[in-house]
Motif scaffolding. Structure first.
Motif, mmCIF file in Angstrom:
data_model
loop_
_atom_site.group_PDB
_atom_site.id
_atom_site.type_symbol
_atom_site.label_atom_id
_atom_site.label_comp_id
_atom_site.label_asym_id
_atom_site.label_seq_id
_atom_site.Cartn_x
_atom_site.Cartn_y
_atom_site.Cartn_z
ATOM 1 N N SER A 253 0.818 -1.214 0.000
ATOM 2 C CA SER A 253 0.000 0.000 0.000
ATOM 3 C C SER A 253 0.853 1.266 0.000
ATOM 4 C CB SER A 253 -0.952 0.001 1.197
ATOM 5 O OG SER A 253 -0.223 -0.021 2.414
ATOM 6 N N LYS A 254 2.016 1.208 0.624
ATOM 7 C CA LYS A 254 2.901 2.363 0.690
ATOM 8 C C LYS A 254 4.286 1.958 0.189
ATOM 9 C CE LYS A 254 4.435 5.931 3.890
ATOM 10 N NZ LYS A 254 4.513 6.356 5.289
ATOM 11 N N VAL A 255 4.843 2.788 -0.689
ATOM 12 C CA VAL A 255 6.172 2.524 -1.251
ATOM 13 C C VAL A 255 6.955 3.833 -1.279
ATOM 14 C CG1 VAL A 255 7.437 1.893 -3.361
ATOM 15 C CG2 VAL A 255 5.444 0.546 -2.653
ATOM 16 N N ARG A 256 8.235 3.748 -0.903
ATOM 17 C CA ARG A 256 9.158 4.877 -1.067
ATOM 18 C C ARG A 256 10.338 4.392 -1.883
ATOM 19 N NH1 ARG A 256 11.297 9.136 3.370
ATOM 20 N NH2 ARG A 256 9.408 10.167 2.613
ATOM 21 N N LEU A 257 10.567 5.039 -3.023
ATOM 22 C CA LEU A 257 11.700 4.742 -3.893
ATOM 23 C C LEU A 257 12.636 5.938 -3.906
ATOM 24 C CD1 LEU A 257 9.823 3.193 -6.958
ATOM 25 C CD2 LEU A 257 10.852 1.994 -5.008
ATOM 26 N N VAL A 258 13.933 5.659 -3.931
ATOM 27 C CA VAL A 258 14.944 6.703 -4.064
ATOM 28 C C VAL A 258 15.684 6.437 -5.369
ATOM 29 C CG1 VAL A 258 16.965 7.797 -3.040
ATOM 30 C CG2 VAL A 258 15.165 6.861 -1.552
ATOM 31 N N ASP A 259 15.545 7.360 -6.307
ATOM 32 C CA ASP A 259 16.192 7.250 -7.614
ATOM 33 C C ASP A 259 17.370 8.198 -7.692
ATOM 34 O OD1 ASP A 259 14.345 5.424 -8.610
ATOM 35 O OD2 ASP A 259 13.147 6.938 -9.620
ATOM 36 N N THR A 260 18.435 7.750 -8.336
ATOM 37 C CA THR A 260 19.535 8.636 -8.687
ATOM 38 C C THR A 260 19.776 8.523 -10.185
ATOM 39 O OG1 THR A 260 21.162 6.935 -8.134
ATOM 40 C CG2 THR A 260 20.683 8.568 -6.443
ATOM 41 N N TRP A 261 20.123 9.651 -10.796
ATOM 42 C CA TRP A 261 20.404 9.692 -12.230
ATOM 43 C C TRP A 261 21.674 10.492 -12.477
ATOM 44 C CZ3 TRP A 261 15.491 11.320 -10.534
ATOM 45 C CH2 TRP A 261 14.424 10.482 -10.847
ATOM 46 N N THR A 262 22.384 10.079 -13.495
ATOM 47 C CA THR A 262 23.473 10.878 -14.024
ATOM 48 C C THR A 262 23.456 10.752 -15.534
ATOM 49 O OG1 THR A 262 25.819 11.433 -13.871
ATOM 50 C CG2 THR A 262 25.274 9.092 -13.794
ATOM 51 N N PRO A 263 23.597 11.854 -16.263
ATOM 52 C CA PRO A 263 23.513 13.214 -15.747
ATOM 53 C C PRO A 263 22.098 13.516 -15.257
ATOM 54 C CG PRO A 263 23.531 13.222 -18.160
ATOM 55 C CD PRO A 263 23.728 11.803 -17.710
ATOM 56 N N ILE A 264 21.877 14.740 -14.779
ATOM 57 C CA ILE A 264 20.582 15.074 -14.214
ATOM 58 C C ILE A 264 19.495 15.037 -15.296
ATOM 59 C CG2 ILE A 264 21.631 16.490 -12.408
ATOM 60 C CD1 ILE A 264 20.532 18.959 -13.914
ATOM 61 N N ARG A 265 18.253 14.929 -14.849
ATOM 62 C CA ARG A 265 17.094 14.979 -15.750
ATOM 63 C C ARG A 265 16.564 16.407 -15.740
ATOM 64 N NH1 ARG A 265 13.170 9.957 -15.270
ATOM 65 N NH2 ARG A 265 12.355 11.106 -17.057
ATOM 66 N N PRO A 266 16.877 17.193 -16.772
ATOM 67 C CA PRO A 266 16.509 18.613 -16.756
ATOM 68 C C PRO A 266 14.999 18.849 -16.660
ATOM 69 C CG PRO A 266 17.435 17.989 -18.888
ATOM 70 C CD PRO A 266 17.614 16.820 -17.968
ATOM 71 N N GLU A 267 14.192 17.896 -17.088
ATOM 72 C CA GLU A 267 12.733 18.082 -17.018
ATOM 73 C C GLU A 267 12.218 18.059 -15.570
ATOM 74 O OE1 GLU A 267 13.131 13.560 -17.785
ATOM 75 O OE2 GLU A 267 14.287 15.384 -18.145
ATOM 76 N N PHE A 268 13.063 17.616 -14.625
ATOM 77 C CA PHE A 268 12.669 17.589 -13.219
ATOM 78 C C PHE A 268 13.177 18.795 -12.423
ATOM 79 C CE2 PHE A 268 12.406 12.647 -12.872
ATOM 80 C CZ PHE A 268 11.258 12.647 -13.631
#
Length: 110
Positions: free
Chosen positions: A94-109
């Motif tokens: 019912s509850k989820v927490r995800l931690v995402d990392t990206w390289t390079p950054i996602r400029p749309e965020f």
């Protein structure tokens, strides 16, 4: 030293049951996603982006899809997604927490 609390990051309410909080440097981005509407009967639609991504499951359980392959992930698990590969997630709790990392950054965020 550049120190920040994730609670200082930009909060985006994507739906009544989904939020994203972002923090980044010039070359690395992290997002904390909170979901409160699981479990889902189906995964989100696949998507892709050029950035490499690592996903950490901070809370809950999911099925993570990369292309045609899938894996069951629970609290403490990670998965790496090379840039350009279609991927998706399906909530199992019912509850989820995800931690995402990206390289390079996602400029749309930003």
């Amino acid at each position: 030293m550049n120190t920040n609390k994730i609670t200082d990051g930009k909060l985006t309410q994507l739906s009544p049951a989904k939020t994203r909080r972002i923090i980044h440097t010039d070359n690395l981005m992290m997002a904390v996603w909170d979901f409160t509407d699981g479990p889902w009967n189906n995964p989100e639609p696949h998507h892709s982006h050029p950035q490499d991504q690592i996903v950490y499951v901070a809370e809950g359980e999911v099925i993570f899809f990369i292309g045609e392959k899938s894996c069951h992930l629970s609290t403490g698990d990670t998965v790496a997604v090379p840039g350009g590969l279609p991927h998706s997630v399906q909530l199992l709790t019912s509850k989820v927490r995800l931690v995402d990392t990206w390289t390079p950054i996602r400029p749309e965020f930003t």
